[in-house]
Design an enzyme around this catalytic site. Structure first.
Site, PDB file in Angstrom:
ATOM      1  CD  GLU A  11      35.801 -24.200  -3.218  1.00 35.74           C
ATOM      2  OE1 GLU A  11      35.739 -23.003  -2.842  1.00 35.74           O
ATOM      3  OE2 GLU A  11      35.773 -25.158  -2.425  1.00 35.74           O
ATOM      4  CE  LYS A  56      32.036 -30.667   1.045  1.00 33.13           C
ATOM      5  NZ  LYS A  56      31.694 -32.086   0.777  1.00 33.13           N
ATOM      6  CB  SER A  77      31.187 -37.303   5.805  1.00 30.99           C
ATOM      7  OG  SER A  77      31.193 -38.175   4.684  1.00 30.99           O
TER       8      SER A  77
HETATM    9  C1  LIG Z   1      32.549 -33.094   0.383  1.00 31.52           C
HETATM   10  C2  LIG Z   1      32.322 -34.354   1.080  1.00 31.52           C
HETATM   11  C3  LIG Z   1      33.376 -35.144   1.570  1.00 31.52           C
HETATM   12  C4  LIG Z   1      34.827 -34.833   1.323  1.00 31.52           C
HETATM   13  O1  LIG Z   1      35.287 -33.644   1.872  1.00 31.52           O
HETATM   14  P1  LIG Z   1      36.221 -33.591   3.162  1.00 31.52           P
HETATM   15  O2  LIG Z   1      36.701 -32.181   3.165  1.00 31.52           O
HETATM   16  O3  LIG Z   1      37.317 -34.580   2.946  1.00 31.52           O
HETATM   17  O4  LIG Z   1      35.392 -33.929   4.329  1.00 31.52           O
HETATM   18  C5  LIG Z   1      33.071 -36.296   2.279  1.00 31.52           C
HETATM   19  N1  LIG Z   1      31.791 -36.668   2.491  1.00 31.52           N
HETATM   20  C6  LIG Z   1      30.753 -35.947   2.030  1.00 31.52           C
HETATM   21  C7  LIG Z   1      29.375 -36.429   2.297  1.00 31.52           C
HETATM   22  C8  LIG Z   1      30.977 -34.766   1.307  1.00 31.52           C
HETATM   23  O5  LIG Z   1      29.935 -34.056   0.864  1.00 31.52           O
END
Ligand SMILES: *Cc1c(COP(=O)(O)O)cnc(C)c1O
Length: 401
Positions: free
Chosen positions: A114, A92, A381
């Protein structure tokens, strides 16, 4: 991010998805933002500063790691793109750095965001502190209660957390309220949106700020293997980490793309958040996409063990990639994700975010279909420290507190 033209052919649309379904007063704010975004994209100085902050502050490039023991288990070569190693623990920050720099470039004096689980709120509060801009984060009252640690983090970083009662006190209510508040404040404030959803230009802009994941992965895998991978796999909530990984490979026909949605307790139970797998055409948060709704168009409640996947819509570009057949979308249950969470910890010494564990689970499920010479990249992610207590509670392990 690239200096080439990022504009979709019909601005803000991906086939029949996308657009700007907002109150007329917001159109000015979105138009101003789109103009500033495209202007920044064409300015090498903007790219330079963005990449310098990602390098020196966020820790990029993130490694592309050959996971040997996981590869053995799956029976092909599995690489992990390590977004979990970024500052604040997930992908993020790539987006909030980009939008934060844009806010400053536009002469805005404060920031609005948000948040659901609080991860985007923390990444936004972090960048607001870095740039010295005051920041308000709108968050549903139910989420404020459930995500105490992230609320504390945001406050520590100097942000004001604004609780939103709404219908359920969750992400949808926070989005609605942040948008409404922005309508009256856009002359001085920028709304930093957290995924590739929302009205144009957000889906395109957030993708451009996340494509650094795929640009790096492409370079890294070519360097290591001398060829492109066969398959990319990423979890999909709103879809920003997946879009960021997929985008630089869209023209490479030999590279298969799989987005993994949350099947929650199972698609048949109705308690899931598989907007592509089980949704239909509709409008949510200002964009046309596939959404989870009842026959009257009322947005349905959603569920996932991974708070970041718990969203009743999906970015319009994913809906388009699904319909065009360029990407495939699968889903993974809470139970499968929890098992993969443990498997990655045991095999590789890495505790993934529960969101990312969905992508790992999908590859584990595909073991029989993958040939030994195939190369797969999974986007990790984020890291799972935030989830340990919840997983301990759900699986009956020792709690951390
Ligand atoms: C917020 C988040 C997601 C989901 O958001 P996307 O916009 O689909 O990437 C996935 N993995 C993590 C670790 C997150 O913090």
């Amino acid at each position: 991010m690239s200096t080439q033209d990022a504009r979709p052919p019909r601005p803000g649309y991906f086939g029949r998805f996308g657009g700007r379904y907002v109150a007329a007063t917001l159109l000015n704010a979105l138009e101003e933002l789109a103009a500033a975004f495209y202007e920044a994209m064409a300015d090498p100085a903007f790219h330079e500063e963005y990449h310098a902050i990602l390098r020196d502050y966020a820790g990029r490039p993130s490694p592309l790691y050959l996971a040997r023991r996981l590869s053995e288990r799956v029976g092909c070569k599995v690489y992990l793109k390590r977004e979990d190693l970024n500052h604040t623990g997930a992908h993020k920050i790539n987006n909030t750095v980009g939008q934060g720099l844009l806010a400053r470039r536009m002469g805005k004096s404060r920031i609005i965001a948000e948040t659901g689980a609080g991860q985007h709120g923390v990444a936004t509060a972090t960048v607001a502190a870095l740039l010295g801009l005051p920041c308000q984060v709108f968050m549903g009252t139910e989420d404020v209660r459930r995500q105490k640690l992230n609320v504390y983090r945001m406050r520590l970083l100097g942000a004001e957390v604004v609780p939103v009662e709404g219908l359920q006190g969750t992400l949808k209510d926070a989005c609605d309220e942040a948008m409404r508040y922005w309508m009256g404040t856009y002359e001085e404030a920028l709304y930093i949106f957290g995924s590739v959803a929302g009205p144009h230009p957000y889906p395109t802009m957030v993708r451009e700020f996340q494509r650094v994941i795929g640009d790096e992965a492409r370079r890294q895998v070519l360097e290591r293997e001398g060829r492109l991978p066969d398959l990319l796999v990423a979890c999909v909530g709103g879809g920003s980490n997946a879009m960021g990984l997929f985008y630089p490979f869209l023209e490479d026909e030999g590279v298969a793309l799989i987005g993994v949605e949350a099947a929650g307790y199972g698609i048949d139970t109705g308690l899931h958040s598989a907007s592509i797998g089980a949704g239909s055409f509709g409008v949510l948060d200002g964009t046309a996409s596939l959404i989870l709704q009842d026959e009257d168009g009322q947005v349905l409640p959603v569920h996932s063990v991974a708070a970041g996947l718990d969203y009743p819509g999906v970015g319009p570009e994913h809906a388009f990639l699904h319909e065009s057949g360029r990407a495939r979308y699968a889903s993974v249950t809470d139970e499968e994700a929890l098992a993969a969470f443990r498997t990655l910890a045991e095999l590789e010494g890495m505790i993934p975010a529960l969101e990312s564990a969905h992508a790992v689970a999908q590859v584990l499920k595909m073991a029989d279909e993958l040939g030994e010479d195939e190369i797969v990249i999974i986007n990790i992610s984020g890291r799972g420290d935030k989830d340990c207590e919840e997983v301990a509670r759900l699986t009956g392990g020792e709690s951390t507190t």
